[in-house]
Design a protein around this motif. Structure first.
Motif, PDB file in Angstrom:
ATOM      1  N   THR C  10    -136.122  64.349  -2.707  1.00 38.45           N
ATOM      2  CA  THR C  10    -136.130  65.086  -3.975  1.00 38.45           C
ATOM      3  C   THR C  10    -135.419  66.421  -3.820  1.00 38.45           C
ATOM      4  O   THR C  10    -135.431  67.027  -2.759  1.00 38.45           O
ATOM      5  CB  THR C  10    -137.564  65.375  -4.458  1.00 38.45           C
ATOM      6  N   LEU C  11    -134.824  66.867  -4.896  1.00 33.37           N
ATOM      7  CA  LEU C  11    -134.256  68.212  -4.905  1.00 33.37           C
ATOM      8  C   LEU C  11    -134.166  68.734  -6.327  1.00 33.37           C
ATOM      9  O   LEU C  11    -134.254  67.983  -7.295  1.00 33.37           O
ATOM     10  CB  LEU C  11    -132.885  68.258  -4.221  1.00 33.37           C
ATOM     11  N   GLN C  12    -134.024  70.057  -6.389  1.00 29.17           N
ATOM     12  CA  GLN C  12    -133.868  70.744  -7.665  1.00 29.17           C
ATOM     13  C   GLN C  12    -132.388  71.026  -7.854  1.00 29.17           C
ATOM     14  O   GLN C  12    -131.742  71.538  -6.941  1.00 29.17           O
ATOM     15  CB  GLN C  12    -134.587  72.096  -7.608  1.00 29.17           C
ATOM     16  N   VAL C  13    -131.873  70.684  -8.991  1.00 27.59           N
ATOM     17  CA  VAL C  13    -130.483  71.050  -9.274  1.00 27.59           C
ATOM     18  C   VAL C  13    -130.393  71.648 -10.665  1.00 27.59           C
ATOM     19  O   VAL C  13    -131.301  71.486 -11.487  1.00 27.59           O
ATOM     20  CB  VAL C  13    -129.514  69.849  -9.186  1.00 27.59           C
ATOM     21  N   GLU C  14    -129.280  72.331 -10.886  1.00 22.81           N
ATOM     22  CA  GLU C  14    -129.114  72.971 -12.179  1.00 22.81           C
ATOM     23  C   GLU C  14    -128.900  71.946 -13.272  1.00 22.81           C
ATOM     24  O   GLU C  14    -128.296  70.896 -13.060  1.00 22.81           O
ATOM     25  CB  GLU C  14    -127.909  73.915 -12.123  1.00 22.81           C
ATOM     26  N   ASP C  15    -129.357  72.297 -14.472  1.00 18.41           N
ATOM     27  CA  ASP C  15    -129.102  71.475 -15.660  1.00 18.41           C
ATOM     28  C   ASP C  15    -127.611  71.225 -15.782  1.00 18.41           C
ATOM     29  O   ASP C  15    -126.817  72.120 -15.546  1.00 18.41           O
ATOM     30  CB  ASP C  15    -129.549  72.231 -16.915  1.00 18.41           C
ATOM     31  N   GLY C  16    -127.279  70.030 -16.175  1.00 13.67           N
ATOM     32  CA  GLY C  16    -125.867  69.763 -16.410  1.00 13.67           C
ATOM     33  C   GLY C  16    -125.100  69.380 -15.161  1.00 13.67           C
ATOM     34  O   GLY C  16    -123.926  69.048 -15.247  1.00 13.67           O
ATOM     35  N   SER C  17    -125.738  69.429 -13.994  1.00  9.72           N
ATOM     36  CA  SER C  17    -125.038  68.970 -12.790  1.00  9.72           C
ATOM     37  C   SER C  17    -124.856  67.463 -12.873  1.00  9.72           C
ATOM     38  O   SER C  17    -125.580  66.765 -13.579  1.00  9.72           O
ATOM     39  CB  SER C  17    -125.855  69.228 -11.520  1.00  9.72           C
ATOM     40  N   VAL C  19    -124.611  63.705 -10.794  1.00 17.40           N
ATOM     41  CA  VAL C  19    -125.302  63.085  -9.666  1.00 17.40           C
ATOM     42  C   VAL C  19    -124.543  63.337  -8.370  1.00 17.40           C
ATOM     43  O   VAL C  19    -125.127  63.616  -7.325  1.00 17.40           O
ATOM     44  CB  VAL C  19    -125.495  61.570  -9.921  1.00 17.40           C
ATOM     45  N   ILE C  20    -123.217  63.292  -8.449  1.00 13.68           N
ATOM     46  CA  ILE C  20    -122.444  63.473  -7.205  1.00 13.68           C
ATOM     47  C   ILE C  20    -122.611  64.893  -6.671  1.00 13.68           C
ATOM     48  O   ILE C  20    -122.718  65.103  -5.456  1.00 13.68           O
ATOM     49  CB  ILE C  20    -120.944  63.105  -7.406  1.00 13.68           C
ATOM     50  N   GLU C  21    -122.688  65.868  -7.574  1.00 14.46           N
ATOM     51  CA  GLU C  21    -122.896  67.250  -7.136  1.00 14.46           C
ATOM     52  C   GLU C  21    -124.266  67.394  -6.477  1.00 14.46           C
ATOM     53  O   GLU C  21    -124.411  68.049  -5.441  1.00 14.46           O
ATOM     54  CB  GLU C  21    -122.781  68.212  -8.319  1.00 14.46           C
ATOM     55  N   ALA C  22    -125.223  66.774  -7.108  1.00 13.91           N
ATOM     56  CA  ALA C  22    -126.574  66.826  -6.550  1.00 13.91           C
ATOM     57  C   ALA C  22    -126.601  66.169  -5.171  1.00 13.91           C
ATOM     58  O   ALA C  22    -127.196  66.689  -4.226  1.00 13.91           O
ATOM     59  CB  ALA C  22    -127.551  66.132  -7.490  1.00 13.91           C
ATOM     60  N   ALA C  23    -125.920  65.036  -5.052  1.00 15.88           N
ATOM     61  CA  ALA C  23    -125.897  64.329  -3.773  1.00 15.88           C
ATOM     62  C   ALA C  23    -125.225  65.176  -2.698  1.00 15.88           C
ATOM     63  O   ALA C  23    -125.690  65.246  -1.558  1.00 15.88           O
ATOM     64  CB  ALA C  23    -125.173  62.994  -3.930  1.00 15.88           C
ATOM     65  N   HIS C  24    -124.142  65.845  -3.073  1.00 18.86           N
ATOM     66  CA  HIS C  24    -123.461  66.705  -2.102  1.00 18.86           C
ATOM     67  C   HIS C  24    -124.368  67.817  -1.601  1.00 18.86           C
ATOM     68  O   HIS C  24    -124.321  68.203  -0.448  1.00 18.86           O
ATOM     69  CB  HIS C  24    -122.174  67.282  -2.713  1.00 18.86           C
ATOM     70  N   ALA C  63    -119.861  61.139 -13.121  1.00 17.94           N
ATOM     71  CA  ALA C  63    -119.859  61.408 -14.556  1.00 17.94           C
ATOM     72  C   ALA C  63    -121.257  61.346 -15.156  1.00 17.94           C
ATOM     73  O   ALA C  63    -121.437  61.548 -16.345  1.00 17.94           O
ATOM     74  CB  ALA C  63    -118.953  60.406 -15.275  1.00 17.94           C
ATOM     75  N   THR C  64    -122.228  61.046 -14.345  1.00 17.03           N
ATOM     76  CA  THR C  64    -123.585  60.916 -14.848  1.00 17.03           C
ATOM     77  C   THR C  64    -124.323  62.235 -14.626  1.00 17.03           C
ATOM     78  O   THR C  64    -124.434  62.699 -13.490  1.00 17.03           O
ATOM     79  CB  THR C  64    -124.314  59.766 -14.137  1.00 17.03           C
TER      80      THR C  64
END
Ligand SMILES: Cc1cc2nc3c(=O)[nH]c(=O)nc-3n(C[C@H](O)[C@H](O)[C@H](O)COP(=O)(O)O)c2cc1C
Ligand code: SF4
Ligand code: SF4
Ligand code: FES
Ligand code: FES
Lengths: 167, 443, 778
Positions: C10-17, C19-24, C63-64
């Protein structure tokens, strides 16, 4: 063949520009590019086909990159990026038409003109193209003459008449 | 061609005079623009208007069958600039209803779009008309001029304070522009390459603004729905399948053409209206909803009624209502080859699976048709379609896959025969005569 | 912030990120081709498909957008099956010619095919062949390898600002190409080579010269403009074969200008000086180092003894390292001369002695991207500072307002809010109008000297834009710094920034435009500045890394002065016919790639680097040569063991940024006078002629930006001289005809000016960059 058109100036006539302006007016002021499809048709009507200089001239007129206009001109298949005969005949051969003679009609025209698809008769009069569904399958066989005139129920007799009429 | 036959006509009431009945005065004489006037004069609320459309259970006539009222309700209320767009791209092989609607009754589309504009709060609209029907595009522009001159379009329509203008935009030969976001890109002056969704057009549409897109027939139905009331419209058809629908019947029937019938009309009845099978030959197969819909064997479709649910249950889709009728003179391999060529030709080319897969499918089917098929080819085709479906930006890849899968599924024997014997199961001479192009003594 | 789960983490990411950004962020690799963090999302390659809980179909991670509670599986059966399917499709029409592909070893397709591909494809149809394209002298194509990810297309449209590439046709016939008959001419074109995930776009100069795994890599810093782009210099057998960007978000991001990327070719130029040379009896002789150094030391000592140290002048290139500049000035001062300068193209030195500190950008480079209002004054921005122009281009897209005030109207490919164009002599008054208008808008009192000015509509528009912002900056370009009233422009910019509560600064022309000051490579006391020591010619010159005839504000004057001198000692990586004419000793010093050293970039950041290769021939690092010279001349304080020693003496304690930066100016009298009537020269320094290295880079010299200078003017000026575009114009300065140049229409130029590039042999005779010209039909 309209090859001599390559020698014409890429500039568009004032009449064509006026027509383009009418198209531009349909869209928001900052969206001139929206008129590119219509403008390329207007240019193609004037020049017979779309030499690259003409595409660039249209792009410049609409304030877009020439490459962006070329993408459009090459994506839609009714733009002619090469010279065509005086009459471009496009025959729909898609399945619904084929069930009612579309392919046979195309064969008939090929035979009569002595050319295959994407060829132009030696006298430069006719270019034959294969078309996809034109949304008129109930009228099969259907053909387009010079993009803008649709001919329905093209059985041998009607094809003979059409070719005779194209002077 | 004008209308041949209908049951309970709505959309086609104006078609009687064919090319002579399209103009504004004819339309007004038929009661045209009355609903617009009523909406504006009664200052009907946007919510009430949308509720009425919801009640009718009008489902989008462009192919996906999405409930129209619901779609309209997705439009954000507060956005300052919004658009209404009509999809007259009609490129799905077998479909030719929108052209006739536009030729014979363009004002019904215009009225429907103005009312939609009012309902979603748009001030401008575009009708995207495919390039092959340029004459129809020109007529539509004329109709727009008439409507503008009569005060139905422009600023302060009929003194109501509501302003809306409408313009025609033509395509120039690209099936993919029928896909709603490809269409929007095309209006923006670009290649018609579909956009990844979400965001959907209701949030990010034309020029990035909230946009409602509907099919021509969908818009044309709106004045009639308001005229008779949503509920009455729904009751014309079946529950969940409201109203009447235009069916474009093509192929091996005696009288190909458009037929307006209530949803739920038996296929057999439709076939009968279309004059029955050409030359009294046997029904082999029907594609009931445009070329992208899975093919159904003749005996299966004979048991169906023409509505979204019945056709879906039979394993296909009502789609755009394009009914392609094939008799026993058809070689199913050749028929599929032509459809596969279409998707190969029309793929916009951006997604890898569609760009590469559509060509692969076509080449393998082409090979089978030309006597070079291999026993493993049918598995290969199924595997390639499997790898394409559900992995692309738009549904064209699926549309390319459905015919392949359904043709193989229902006519596997014919494909196997072709691979094994390197020739058609149906004698070529029989095939040749099936089209009706060659009359006795001809060529 | 939303919480999502990827493969059970699990992780916290900014709104609008996405999935690939979150994965990175998690360090989870998701295969991808079309996705690039600096480009718009195309979602076309479909390589990044992953499984998202509750979604029936695999979703493209690029793009998701994430939603709260989303569960993503990057390695589930569904995801892997989709990824393998896409990989197979990508490979069916790919030539698989990896053994002969320049991308081999660094190809994303090759790498991923190993992990995601099947061993054998079932595709047995004929493969597609796509014709190659001529993109110009820098980028080679092998379009059959193209996977249509459109990264290159999006780069030209979005980052370079003009869509030079497109994807034409459709479906399987889709083809990436430039407009028919055109090449890719942007000054940023080389970046498409890095962006291309396969070997479809490769470096033309690098082509086939090595396999990537044979290359050694060293970090380095670009020696060209003031940005100080970070480089990876790749060598084989001590020859630089390729230069790539080293990503640094604070400086060059992940980009390089073509000049920075391809100038390395000049390192192998036939002009390289590989042995010390001495002129004896009018004959040049290659000699041993000790002979040359002895000769140089004696010659300089002789002049100092006979004429006094002040008779020696030092002309130092701002592209030299801090260490070189520091030792060179120390050497000159040791000889008794304070006449040393690195500001070779400057013509107004009246601000000297009035500065509060070292002039610099006045902010961090990265801060430029956060400005909401920017006025650029006197700059050929796109060519002088390609990557700063790129930053402003992106800012303008996001809503920042960018204005320019200049003497030319070049296409910046930035969505400008306002622009004002005037002849060079009018520029100070025009800027003063902006100051006056801003003061009025802000209710501040304006300098009394401005009271008589009338504010033009253009100035008003710029003022309005600036005054509406909350984070503004005024940036003075090279042209403003080279302007004959540079001090006035600077003082006005200062007033403007003050009235706006914003910043102002200088866009550093060269790698050490700030470093030169820090290294004290500027005159002090009675010492002469670069212009003065040429005007009042010296008995001897020490030239470091420069070609004064091309690198000084007045090349003709420089050439005359050098020729007149008794002794000119040149420390240079390159020799030229001009040098052989005016010099007495040529000492081969190493270019940036063959020495350790430091640059202080325009924001004041110290960037040190090591040699990437051994010096060519007998060339030696400049700091070593200067050290030995210092020793030979018995000057105190030349006992250095390493370039680090020199650096610590020059820069003091190790710090990321130098101290003492201050753009303040005290006591400059505004000079708003305008020399009227005459034909003024507007001189740019073309991007590929700006320094000795790039001038010798063959592929760059074939690029569109390397065209031979013309005489550009607007149509009224053409008419005035009776010229048609394309005709030859006889251009004179100071009364006599000096150069024949092709007249060219440049509709954006103001009346009264003719634009003629400097730093080029064909225009050298015209003298000062700010000359008054005469023009007639040849
Ligand atoms: C490949 C493809 C082609 C399409 N072609 C058409 C078309 O020609 N006409 C149309 O109305 N809808 C077409 N659609 C459906 C549209 O995307 C969209 O769903 C429709 O216009 C919405 O209108 P409706 O809700 O009124 O049906 C197509 C969809 C796809 C994926
Ligand atoms: S699925 Fe095919 S047509 Fe649709 S966007 Fe992708 S490539 Fe284009
Ligand atoms: S050339 Fe390279 S970057 Fe450009 S679209 Fe093809 S694969 Fe992508
Ligand atoms: S198939 Fe020919 S017009 Fe539709
Ligand atoms: S990286 Fe996501 S689709 Fe290409």
């Amino acid at each position: 063949m309209n090859t001599q058109n390559t020698m014409l100036s890429p500039e568009l006539s004032p009449e064509s520009l006026k027509k383009i302006d009418r198209e531009v007016a349909k869209y928001p002021a900052d969206q001139k590019q929206s008129a590119v499809m219509a403008a390329l048709v207007i240019a193609q009507d004037e020049k017979g086909w779309l030499p690259k200089e003409t595409i660039a001239a249209v792009a410049t007129y609409l304030g877009m990159a020439p490459m962006a206009a070329y993408e459009v001109a090459s994506f839609y298949n009714m733009y002619d990026l090469h010279p065509v005969g005086k009459y471009k005949i496009t025959v729909c051969t898609n399945l619904p038409c084929a069930l009612s003679g579309g392919v046979h009609a195309a064969d008939y025209v090929k035979h009569k003109l002595g050319v295959d698809f994407n060829e132009t008769t030696a006298d430069g009069k006719f270019t034959l193209k294969e078309g996809e569904c034109m949304g008129a399958c109930g009228d099969a066989p259907v053909m387009l003459v010079n993009n803008k005139r649709m001919c329905s129920f093209m059985l041998p007799e009607q094809i003979d008449a059409l070719l005779a009429e194209c002077k | 061609m004008a209308l041949i036959d209908t049951i309970n006509p709505l959309l086609t009431t104006g078609w009687a005079k064919g090319d002579a009945g399209w103009s504004l005065k004819d339309y007004e004489a038929r009661g045209g623009y009355k609903q617009l006037r009523r909406v504006l004069e009664s200052k009907m609320s946007q919510d009430d208007l949308i509720a009425e459309v919801k009640k009718s259970v009008l489902r989008g006539r462009g192919g996906a069958g999405f409930p129209t009222g619901l779609k309209w309700s997705f439009m954000p209320k507060a956005a300052p600039v919004k658009y209404v767009v009509c999809n007259t791209d009609e490129g799905e092989p077998g479909t030719f209803k929108d052209r006739d609607l536009m030729r014979f009754d363009p004002h019904s589309v215009i009225e429907g779009m103005i009312i939609a504009g009012y309902a979603v709060g748009a001030k401008a609209g575009y009708n995207y008309i495919h390039g092959e029907i340029f004459e129809t595009y020109q007529r539509f522009e004329e109709a727009l001029d008439q409507a503008r001159a009569a005060g139905y379009l422009g600023d302060n329509i009929l003194g109501s304070g509501f302003s809306f203008d409408l313009f025609a935009h033509h395509g120039w030969g690209a099936y993919i522009c029928g896909e709603e976001t490809g269409l929007l890109e095309s209006i923006e002056g670009k290649k018609g390459q579909p956009r990844f969704k979400p965001p959907f057009p209701a949030n990010f549409g034309l020029y990035g603004k909230p946009t409602t897109i509907n099919n021509t027939e969908t818009f044309a139905a709106i004045p009639f729905i308001l005229g008779m009331g949503g509920e009455a419209y729904l009751n014309l058809g079946k529950p969940n399948n409201g109203g009447t629908k235009l069916f474009s019947v093509s192929g091996h029937v005696n009288r190909p053409g458009n037929f307006e019938v209530p949803m739920g009309t038996p296929f057999a009845k439709l076939l009968e209206m279309a004059g029955g099978m050409r030359g009294g030959r046997k029904l082999k197969a029907v594609i009931p909803g445009g070329s992208s819909a899975p093919v159904l064997p003749g005996d299966v479709i004979m048991d169906c009624t023409m509505d979204y649910d019945s056709i879906a249950k039979a394993g296909s889709m009502l789609g755009s209502g394009a009914v392609i009728v094939m008799d026993e003179t058809v070689c199913m391999v050749k028929a599929l080859e032509r459809l596969s060529y279409f998707y190969y030709e029309e793929s916009c080319g951006q997604c890898t699976p569609c760009r590469e897969g559509s060509g692969w499918l076509y080449r393998v089917v082409h090979r089978i048709e030309h006597g070079e098929g291999r026993p493993e080819d049918l598995d290969l085709l199924n595997r390639v379609t499997d790898n394409m479906m559900g992995k692309t930006i738009c549904a064209l890849a699926d549309a390319a896959a459905f015919p392949v899968r359904s043709f193989i599924k229902h006519f596997q024997g014919e494909f196997e025969y072709h691979i094994e014997n390197k020739k058609c199961l149906v004698d070529p001479e029989v095939q040749r005569m099936g089209s009706g192009f060659f009359k006795a003594g001809n060529v | 912030m939303v919480e999502i789960e990827i493969d059970g983490k699990t992780l916290q990411v900014e709104d609008g990120s996405t999935v690939i950004e979150a994965a990175h962020k998690l360090g989870t690799y998701i295969p991808h081709f079309c996705y690039h963090k600096k480009l718009s999302i195309a979602a076309n390659c479909r390589m990044c498909l992953v499984q998202v809980e509750k979604a029936p179909k695999p979703m493209p991670a690029c793009a998701t957008t994430v939603t709260n509670g989303m569960k993503v599986f990057t390695h589930s059966d569904l995801a892997v099956k989709a990824q393998k399917a896409v990989m197979e499709f990508l490979l069916i029409n790919h030539p698989l010619d990896c053994p002969i592909c320049d991308q081999g070893g660094e190809c994303q397709l090759q790498d991923l095919a190993v992990g995601y591909g099947e061993s054998a494809s079932k595709y047995e149809e004929e493969k597609r062949v796509v014709p190659d394209k001529d993109l110009g002298p820098l980028v080679a194509t092998d379009m059959t390898r193209c996977i249509n990810c459109t990264r290159c297309v999006r780069f030209t449209a979005e980052i370079a600002g003009f869509q030079e590439l497109g994807q034409s046709y459709r479906g399987e016939r889709a083809e990436v190409m430039p407009f028919i008959g055109k090449t890719v001419d942007t000054e940023l074109s080389g970046n498409i080579i890095d962006l291309c995930p396969v070997g479809a776009l490769t470096s033309k100069p690098f082509r086939f010269s090595a396999r990537t795994w044979e290359l050694s890599r060293r970090k380095s810093v670009s020696p060209h403009d003031g940005l100080g782009s970070n480089l990876i210099v790749q060598t084989k057998h001590d020859k630089v074969l390729r230069v790539l960007p080293l990503e640094n978000e604070d400086i060059n991001e992940c980009w390089l200008s073509d000049k920075e990327r391809f100038s390395y070719q000049g390192l192998g130029s036939a002009d390289r000086l590989t042995k010390p040379m001495v002129k004896q009896g009018g004959e040049w002789k290659e000699v041993d180092w000790n002979v040359a150094l002895d000769y140089a030391a004696h010659a300089l000592r002789d002049v100092a003894t006979t004429h006094g140290g002040a008779a020696i002048g030092g002309l130092l290139s701002p592209h030299s390292t801090v260490e070189e500049l520091y030792l060179a000035q120390k050497l000159l001062r040791g000889l008794g001369s304070d006449s040393v300068d690195f500001r070779l193209r400057q013509s107004d030195f009246s601000a000297d002695g009035k500065r509060a500190g070292i002039p610099s950008l006045g902010m961090k480079i990265a801060d430029i991207s956060g400005l909401d209002r920017v006025l650029v004054v006197g700059s050929f921005l796109r060519k002088d500072h390609p990557l700063i122009a790129q930053r402003l281009r992106q800012s303008a897209k996001k809503g920042a307002q960018v204005c320019i005030l200049h003497s030319a109207n070049d296409e910046l490919l930035i969505n400008l809010t306002a622009r004002a164009v005037a002849a060079p002599s009018q520029l100070p008054a025009l800027l003063a109008q902006v100051v006056k208008a801003v003061c009025a808008l802000k209710g501040a009192s304006a300098d009394a000297a401005l009271s008589a000015l009338t504010v033009s509509a253009e100035a008003q528009a710029i003022a309005q834009s600036l005054a509406s912002g909350s984070n503004t900056a005024v940036l003075l370009g090279n042209f403003a710094q080279q302007h004959p009233q540079a001090a006035t422009l600077q003082a006005l910019a200062g007033q403007l920034a003050k009235a706006l509560g914003g910043k102002f600064g200088f866009l550093g022309e060269a790698a050490n435009s700030v470093g030169g000051y820090v290294a004290k490579a500027v005159p002090s006391g009675s010492g002469l500045n670069a212009a003065a020591m040429l005007k009042d010619s010296r008995q001897a010159y020490v030239v470091l890394g420069a070609e004064p005839e091309l690198d000084c504000a007045d090349g003709a004057l420089a050439l005359a002065a050098l020729k007149k001198s008794a002794v000119t000692v040149v420390l240079t990586p390159f020799k030229s016919p001009a040098m052989l004419d005016y010099a007495a000793v040529l000492l081969p010093v190493a270019p940036f790639s063959e020495t350790s050293g430091s640059f202080v970039n325009t924001e004041g950041r110290v960037q040190s680097f090591y040699a990437a290769a051994k010096p060519l021939g007998e060339a030696r690092p400049g700091w070593k040569v200067l050290r030995v010279l210092g020793n030979l001349l018995a000057i105190n304080g030349f006992e250095f063991n390493s370039s680090e020693d020199v650096r610590s003496e020059a820069l003091g304690a190790q710090a990321e940024f130098v101290s003492g930066l201050d753009n303040g100016l005290e006591g400059v009298r505004l000079d708003l006078s305008a020399a009227g009537g005459a034909v003024e020269r507007v001189a740019d320094v073309p991007i590929h002629f700006a320094d000795a290295l790039v001038r010798r880079a063959p592929a760059l010299q074939k690029a569109a930006d390397s065209a031979v200078p013309t005489a550009r003017m607007n149509s009224a000026m053409l008419k005035k001289f009776g010229l048609d575009a394309g005709q030859l114009a006889k251009v004179g300065a100071g009364g006599t005809a000096k150069a024949n140049l092709v007249a060219q229409l440049d509709a954006g130029l103001p009346d009264g000016v003719v634009r003629i590039s400097a730093a080029h042999a064909t225009t050298l005779a015209l003298g000062p960059m700010s000359a008054v010209l005469s023009v007639e039909k040849a």
